[in-house]
Design an enzyme around this catalytic site. Structure first.
Site, PDB file in Angstrom:
ATOM      1  CG  ASP A 182      -4.467   4.460   6.389  1.00  0.00           C
ATOM      2  OD1 ASP A 182      -4.241   5.320   5.517  1.00  0.00           O
ATOM      3  OD2 ASP A 182      -3.567   3.883   7.026  1.00  0.00           O
ATOM      4  CG  HIS A 242      -1.817   7.419   6.557  1.00  0.00           C
ATOM      5  ND1 HIS A 242      -1.841   6.631   5.426  1.00  0.00           N
ATOM      6  CD2 HIS A 242      -0.501   7.670   6.820  1.00  0.00           C
ATOM      7  CE1 HIS A 242      -0.598   6.408   5.019  1.00  0.00           C
ATOM      8  NE2 HIS A 242       0.236   7.026   5.840  1.00  0.00           N
ATOM      9  CG  ASP A 311       2.944   6.885   9.368  1.00  0.00           C
ATOM     10  OD1 ASP A 311       1.826   7.036   9.904  1.00  0.00           O
ATOM     11  OD2 ASP A 311       3.166   6.023   8.494  1.00  0.00           O
ATOM     12  CD  GLU A 312       3.873   6.753   4.743  1.00  0.00           C
ATOM     13  OE1 GLU A 312       4.766   6.186   4.087  1.00  0.00           O
ATOM     14  OE2 GLU A 312       2.691   6.338   4.784  1.00  0.00           O
ATOM     15  CD1 TRP A 379       8.138   4.371  10.855  1.00  0.00           C
ATOM     16  CD2 TRP A 379       7.964   3.811   8.702  1.00  0.00           C
ATOM     17  NE1 TRP A 379       7.804   5.505  10.152  1.00  0.00           N
ATOM     18  CE2 TRP A 379       7.670   5.187   8.837  1.00  0.00           C
ATOM     19  CE3 TRP A 379       7.886   3.223   7.440  1.00  0.00           C
ATOM     20  CZ2 TRP A 379       7.335   5.990   7.747  1.00  0.00           C
ATOM     21  CZ3 TRP A 379       7.552   4.026   6.356  1.00  0.00           C
ATOM     22  CH2 TRP A 379       7.281   5.386   6.516  1.00  0.00           C
ATOM     23  CE1 TYR A 403       6.946  -1.927   8.770  1.00  0.00           C
ATOM     24  CE2 TYR A 403       6.002  -1.054   6.745  1.00  0.00           C
ATOM     25  CZ  TYR A 403       6.365  -0.887   8.065  1.00  0.00           C
ATOM     26  OH  TYR A 403       6.143   0.313   8.685  1.00  0.00           O
ATOM     27  CG  ASP A 405       3.091  -4.982   3.617  1.00  0.00           C
ATOM     28  OD1 ASP A 405       3.693  -5.047   4.704  1.00  0.00           O
ATOM     29  OD2 ASP A 405       3.113  -3.968   2.896  1.00  0.00           O
ATOM     30  CD1 TRP A 454       2.508  -2.185   6.254  1.00  0.00           C
ATOM     31  CD2 TRP A 454       0.749  -1.010   6.972  1.00  0.00           C
ATOM     32  NE1 TRP A 454       2.929  -1.398   7.301  1.00  0.00           N
ATOM     33  CE2 TRP A 454       1.865  -0.666   7.768  1.00  0.00           C
ATOM     34  CE3 TRP A 454      -0.474  -0.403   7.237  1.00  0.00           C
ATOM     35  CZ2 TRP A 454       1.805   0.251   8.804  1.00  0.00           C
ATOM     36  CZ3 TRP A 454      -0.546   0.521   8.275  1.00  0.00           C
ATOM     37  CH2 TRP A 454       0.585   0.847   9.044  1.00  0.00           C
ATOM     38  CB  THR A 455      -4.716  -5.230   4.018  1.00  0.00           C
ATOM     39  OG1 THR A 455      -5.446  -4.084   4.481  1.00  0.00           O
ATOM     40  CG2 THR A 455      -4.381  -6.141   5.177  1.00  0.00           C
ATOM     41  CD  GLU A 456      -0.999  -0.299   1.894  1.00  0.00           C
ATOM     42  OE1 GLU A 456      -0.329   0.695   2.177  1.00  0.00           O
ATOM     43  OE2 GLU A 456      -0.784  -1.426   2.367  1.00  0.00           O
TER      44      GLU A 456
END
Length: 531
Positions: A182, A242, A311-312, A379, A403, A405, A454-456
């Protein structure tokens, strides 16, 4: 008694007593090493006096001694499918039968749950443990039952990844989607591009050097560990966005071609939006880099699938790039969105034609088009419905429902960004993957679902545990069990039973000389269960 709830189960009077004489017999091909491993693991996890297994061979089951557990792998049991099984627990014998390896393994997971919460053959007071008599016929509702762990934002070491594979197996989750790259980091060793792990796997966080990566041998070890437990590991290499970590290591792959500016605290892309860049898909070198990477990834991971992100993508960069504009001109493309679909199609074709795998991509630009030969992972609400309407296969991971997270309660929301909705346990349990296209399940186009973590904003193992469990247990029941049999209050009762007297977060750990199954309770599981 079991999570996820079996398709059919019939309680019967009496119980099977675990004792010093209990032995595991195998009825399968004598050279079936995987089957032998199942038997050995079952013996160990039940804490039997003789932690091994015996080939049944020509011995008649009718002549077996009382206190016997028999595991049968019989390919003629085709109606069970690859992952189904039947189980009969009688006073004198336990019989587990499946058509293949995965079904046999999942049958042992169900038997272990029936034997919880204590793993010893006695309860510590000299009283023999027992397994209630029951007849079960079981097979999954969906073939795709997944958990995605983001190892890019924050790193988990090999033992920790293995512990999560154990948790997944206990719930019959059969897909481990591993998010390895990422903006923040690159986590998988690539021989041809050593700077990816020399530079891009590390950053400054809290004033200290932070990071890590998986060697190819470590990744192979994880794949083998998961495969033994009926789980397929699916690597994800993010593109065309990403990817700032990769561009930090190899700046010539960006549109500007210049080194990224990294402040004294390092790249912190999960709070820093400015400065995110995509790969420059107008450069032939970029396509060669990505193909080189995917070739090496395919050598390590034996999965039929490779996830390629999609994505994104940061908007507005390609339209200012002379290389990307030239690519659009030559390909007859009108704008960045069409270039996006063109690029993802190039990668999907490469994965299919050269690597002989199936690519998976996050749903993006569906109105412009979808790459051929690719499974689309939805998603946002309605994306999987749209994919099914187009006659394509999909995984429904609608973020409001799966999700993990996201905070599980209002109190947990305080430490999260304001845009994150609350996702309580009950809502996960009430998720319906088929959405508005109920026919998708029967057509085979809706493969199932997958819960990303997700681990942000999740930095420790304790936080990871609190977010995933017990909500993953709820999703496992959604994906395995018949929707008509879902009962949230009954699910909570079974969840409580598996944890003993306290609300349970199912968490297998290894203790002592034998790999015994015990259960731990997460610090905030009470809050999660009430939610």
């Amino acid at each position: 008694m079991i999570i996820p709830k079996p398709m059919n189960q019939e309680a019967r009077p009496g119980a099977f007593q675990l004792s010093q004489r209990t032995r595991v017999y195998l009825a399968m091909q004598e050279d079936d090493r995987r089957g032998k491993w199942i038997g050995q693991q079952l013996s160990l996890r039940l804490g039997l006096e003789h932690p091994g297994c015996i080939w049944l061979g020509s011995i008649s089951r009718a002549t077996l001694p009382a206190g016997t557990i028999v595991i049968i792998i019989d390919p003629s049991e085709e109606s069970l499918g690859a992952e189904g099984y039947w189980m009969t627990v009688e006073r004198e014998m336990v019989t587990l039968c499946a058509s293949g390896y995965e079904g046999a393994y999942f049958a042992t997971e169900s038997l272990i749950q029936l034997a919880t919460p204590r793993a010893e053959a006695t309860d510590g007071n000299g009283r023999k443990r027992s397994i209630p008599c029951v007849r079960i016929k079981d097979q999954p509702r969906y073939p795709w039952r997944g958990l995605m762990i983001d190892s890019a934002r924050h790193f988990q070491d090999v033992p920790l990844i293995k512990s999560w594979i154990d948790r997944m197996a206990s719930l019959k989750i059969n897909r481990f989607h591993w998010h390895l790259t990422d903006d923040e980091a690159w986590r998988i060793e690539i021989d041809k591009y050593p700077r990816l792990t020399e530079l891009a796997a590390w950053r400054t966080e809290g004033g200290q050097r932070y990071g890590g990566f998986y060697t190819k041998d470590q990744a192979r070890e994880i794949v083998s560990y998961a495969n033994a437990r009926g789980i397929t590991v699916i690597p994800e290499i993010e593109m065309p966005g990403h990817c700032n970590a990769a561009l930090y290591a190899y700046p010539h792959l960006s549109c500007c071609g210049r080194p990224l500016k990294i402040g004294h605290e390092g790249w912190n892309a999960y709070t820093q939006v400015e400065g995110r860049l995509p790969f420059c898909v107008g450069r032939d070198a970029t396509l060669e880099f990505i193909k080189d990477v995917l070739r090496e990834v395919a050598e390590v991971f034996d999965s039929p699938y490779i996830h390629v992100g999609g994505d994104e993508r940061p908007a507005g960069v390609w339209s200012e790039c002379p290389h990307c504009n030239e690519r659009m001109r030559r390909a007859g493309l009108a704008n960045e969105d069409e270039l996006h679909v063109w690029f993802m199609s190039q990668i999907a074709d490469f994965v299919s034609d050269e690597l002989k795998r199936v690519s998976i991509g996050w749903a993006e630009k569906l109105d412009i088009g979808m790459p051929e030969n690719q499974i689309i992972q939805g998603w946002h609400a309605g994306q999987s419905d749209k994919v099914i309407s187009a006659g394509r296969q999909t995984i429904n991971s609608t973020h409001e429902w799966v999700y993990l997270d996201y905070p599980w309660s209002l109190s947990g929301q305080e430490a999260k960004p304001k845009w994150m909705p609350v996702l309580p346990l009950r809502k996960v349990y009430e998720f319906e993957p088929a959405g508005d296209t109920a026919g998708g399940a029967g057509s085979g186009l809706l493969l199932g679902s997958e819960a990303p973590i997700w681990t942000e904003f999740i930095t420790t193992q304790e936080e990871l545990q609190q977010h995933v469990m017990p909500r993953l247990a709820a999703l496992s029941e959604v994906l395995w069990s018949a929707s008509k049999d879902r009962d949230y209050n009954d699910f909570k009762r079974r969840l409580l039973r598996l944890g003993g007297r306290s609300p349970a977060v199912i968490s297998p750990v290894v203790t002592g000389s034998l790999a015994k199954r015990v259960f731990q309770v997460g610090n905030k599981s009470q809050d999660a269960l009430k939610a």
